[in-house]
Design an enzyme around this catalytic site. Structure first.
Site, short mmCIF file in Angstrom:
data_model
loop_
_atom_site.label_atom_id
_atom_site.label_comp_id
_atom_site.label_asym_id
_atom_site.label_seq_id
_atom_site.Cartn_x
_atom_site.Cartn_y
_atom_site.Cartn_z
N LEU A 14 -4.65 -6.27 4.63
CA LEU A 14 -5.52 -6.25 3.83
C LEU A 14 -6.24 -7.47 3.33
O LEU A 14 -7.29 -7.42 2.94
CB LEU A 14 -5.10 -5.46 2.19
CG LEU A 14 -4.54 -4.07 2.66
CD1 LEU A 14 -3.78 -3.41 1.20
CD2 LEU A 14 -5.52 -3.19 3.34
N ALA A 16 -5.46 -11.83 2.50
CA ALA A 16 -4.61 -13.03 2.01
C ALA A 16 -5.19 -13.88 0.87
O ALA A 16 -6.21 -14.07 0.58
CB ALA A 16 -4.42 -13.87 3.22
N GLY A 17 -4.16 -14.59 0.44
CA GLY A 17 -4.47 -15.43 -0.97
C GLY A 17 -3.77 -16.64 -0.81
O GLY A 17 -3.17 -17.04 0.24
N GLY A 18 -3.54 -17.55 -1.87
CA GLY A 18 -3.01 -18.76 -1.84
C GLY A 18 -1.53 -18.52 -1.82
O GLY A 18 -0.92 -19.54 -1.26
N GLY A 20 -0.05 -15.52 -0.35
CA GLY A 20 0.79 -14.50 0.78
C GLY A 20 -0.37 -13.73 1.12
O GLY A 20 -1.24 -13.72 0.96
N VAL A 22 -1.14 -9.68 2.24
CA VAL A 22 -1.10 -8.49 1.75
C VAL A 22 -1.49 -7.29 2.53
O VAL A 22 -2.42 -7.48 3.41
CB VAL A 22 -2.19 -8.28 0.43
CG1 VAL A 22 -2.05 -6.75 -0.22
CG2 VAL A 22 -1.91 -9.17 -0.68
N LYS A 36 3.02 -7.86 -0.59
CA LYS A 36 2.66 -9.33 -0.52
C LYS A 36 3.55 -9.94 0.16
O LYS A 36 4.85 -10.06 -0.29
CB LYS A 36 2.05 -9.74 -1.74
CG LYS A 36 1.62 -11.01 -1.80
CD LYS A 36 0.71 -11.28 -3.08
CE LYS A 36 -0.33 -12.20 -2.55
NZ LYS A 36 -1.25 -12.50 -3.79
N ASP A 125 -4.17 -16.46 -13.28
CA ASP A 125 -4.94 -16.34 -12.43
C ASP A 125 -6.05 -15.12 -12.39
O ASP A 125 -6.37 -14.60 -11.14
CB ASP A 125 -4.61 -16.40 -10.83
CG ASP A 125 -5.49 -16.84 -9.74
OD1 ASP A 125 -6.23 -17.64 -10.06
OD2 ASP A 125 -5.11 -16.52 -8.57
#
Length: 408
Positions: A14, A16-18, A20, A22, A36, A125
């Site tokens: 789906l 990605a972030g800082g 991990g 998803v 995640k 965040d």
């Protein structure tokens, strides 16, 4: 070929972030969840994982309509992961702004903020990218992760703990930060939704951070009913900001206790998928019951059997109505309908006989019972009702069936 992570079947990535990536996934009963998977540099930080593990139980106590609840976690394997409720929608950062129904968005965000703080969780965040808008309602995701993983080693590894422009001044200055920092992020996020602009402008992260600490926010275009609240939330002094409960009171939101009571030892709740308009429900299982859990394949077989039985009953009722209506004027047609239905069901029973499915015996029993039931119902209806009435019943059943299929 799908990937499996513990009891979860990963279907598609789906984003990605800082911290991990998803993935959309299925749990052991075939229900959709969001998994995640932490990045390798985060997974390699034992201290950060230990801190996250301590926070997970608290994070799992947070619940509510506007929260993507934490359902499960596994942090001691090669691929540590968190599991949350899957929310289908678009992030606030990707929807048209200013938001049309701003009051609804503000009320939902206030409710989410109150739910987190009531459980003792600091998001750390909160920003438009972490607010999913689904059917006009906001749902906050990734709460508590940034706060739990805020360590020097993780930060040095490249994870971005927060986003300038939405981080409170005390965080940017290295001071101790608590729930007041979430109130600042709430105000900045709502200001973006109200004006369509970043409240502290754009540009290099250092420039945005400087404006957060030393300049007032840009709130031009914010509605009069909301601007005073935004200015209070975006105060540079944490003590001057309202609490989540006070925000709810100013927005006319009645705070409801959303704290989920978790039964030890370490229960792992799983989420049931829902259709639009249904209320979400969660169930919990204990680790000692793992041997009784069904696999995804078994769950799908059970679902297929349930659907087959519904079709069998529905088609049987319709055939019995038609046969009963045709019995007096056209007995041959009635006999043909009953024979065709019986033949189709006998063929289905034959397939069940040679198959090795878990529902083979019950499937054969249901098939033969349905044939006898349809024949008996046909003669019973023919004896009780006239042909025009039965024809009307059959026509009504046909229309209802078509409407049901189209809606499904």
């Amino acid at each position: 070929m799908s990937d499996h992570l513990g009891p979860y079947e990963l279907l598609s990535r789906l984003g990605a972030g800082g911290f991990g990536e998803v993935h959309l996934a299925l749990d052991h009963e075939g229900r959709t969840v969001a998994v995640k998977v932490l990045h390798p540099h985060v997974a390699a930080d034992g201290g950060a994982l230990a801190r996250l593990a301590r926070e997970v139980e608290t994070m799992r106590r947070v619940g509510g309509t506007h929260i993507a609840e934490v359902l499960d976690a596994s942090l001691d394997g090669e691929r540590p992961y968190l599991v949350t409720r899957y929310v289908q929608g678009r992030p606030l950062s990707a929807v048209p702004v200013p938001v049309a129904d701003l009051r609804r968005l503000a009320a939902g965000l206030a409710d989410a903020l109150h739910a987190m703080h009531e459980a003792g969780v600091v998001h750390r965040d909160l920003k438009p990218a972490n607010v999913i808008v689904t059917e006009g309602e906001p749902v906050v995701i990734d709460f508590g992760i940034a706060s739990a993983l805020d360590s020097l080693s993780v930060t040095a590894s490249g994870a971005v703990v927060g986003t300038p422009g939405y981080l409170a001044p005390e965080i940017l200055e290295g001071r101790e930060a608590g729930m007041e920092a979430d109130v600042f992020s709430f105000g900045a996020t709502l200001a973006y939704a109200a004006t369509g602009r970043q409240p502290y402008g754009q540009g290099p992260a250092s420039a945005v951070a400087y404006r957060v600490v030393h300049h007032p926010p840009d709130l031009e275009g914010a509605p009069e009913w909301l601007e005073p609240l935004l200015r209070a939330c975006l105060s540079t002094e944490p003590a001057a900001r309202p609490t989540a409960a006070q925000i709810c009171a100013k927005l006319g939101v009645a705070p409801v206790s959303h704290v989920r009571h978790v039964v030890p030892p370490q229960p792992v709740p799983v989420v049931r998928s829902r259709s639009a308009g249904d209320d979400l429900e969660t169930r919990e299982w204990r680790p000692g019951q793992e041997r009784h859990r069904r696999s995804v394949e078994e769950s799908r077989a059970r679902h297929r059997e349930k659907v087959r039985r519904r079709w069998l009953i529905g088609s049987g009722l319709f055939v019995s109505l038609l046969a009963a209506a045709a019995r007096e004027p056209w007995p041959e047609v009635a006999l043909f309908l009953l024979a065709a239905y019986a033949l189709a069901v006998v063929c289905d029973a034959g397939v069940a006989l040679v198959s090795r499915g878990p529902y083979r015996r019950s499937r054969m029993i249901v098939d033969f019972v349905s044939v006898a039931g349809v024949v008996g119902l046909c003669f019973g209806l023919a004896a009780m009702f006239s042909t025009p009435v039965l024809a009307l019943f059959a026509g009504t059943a046909l229309v209802v069936g078509i409407v049901f299929l189209l809606s499904a």
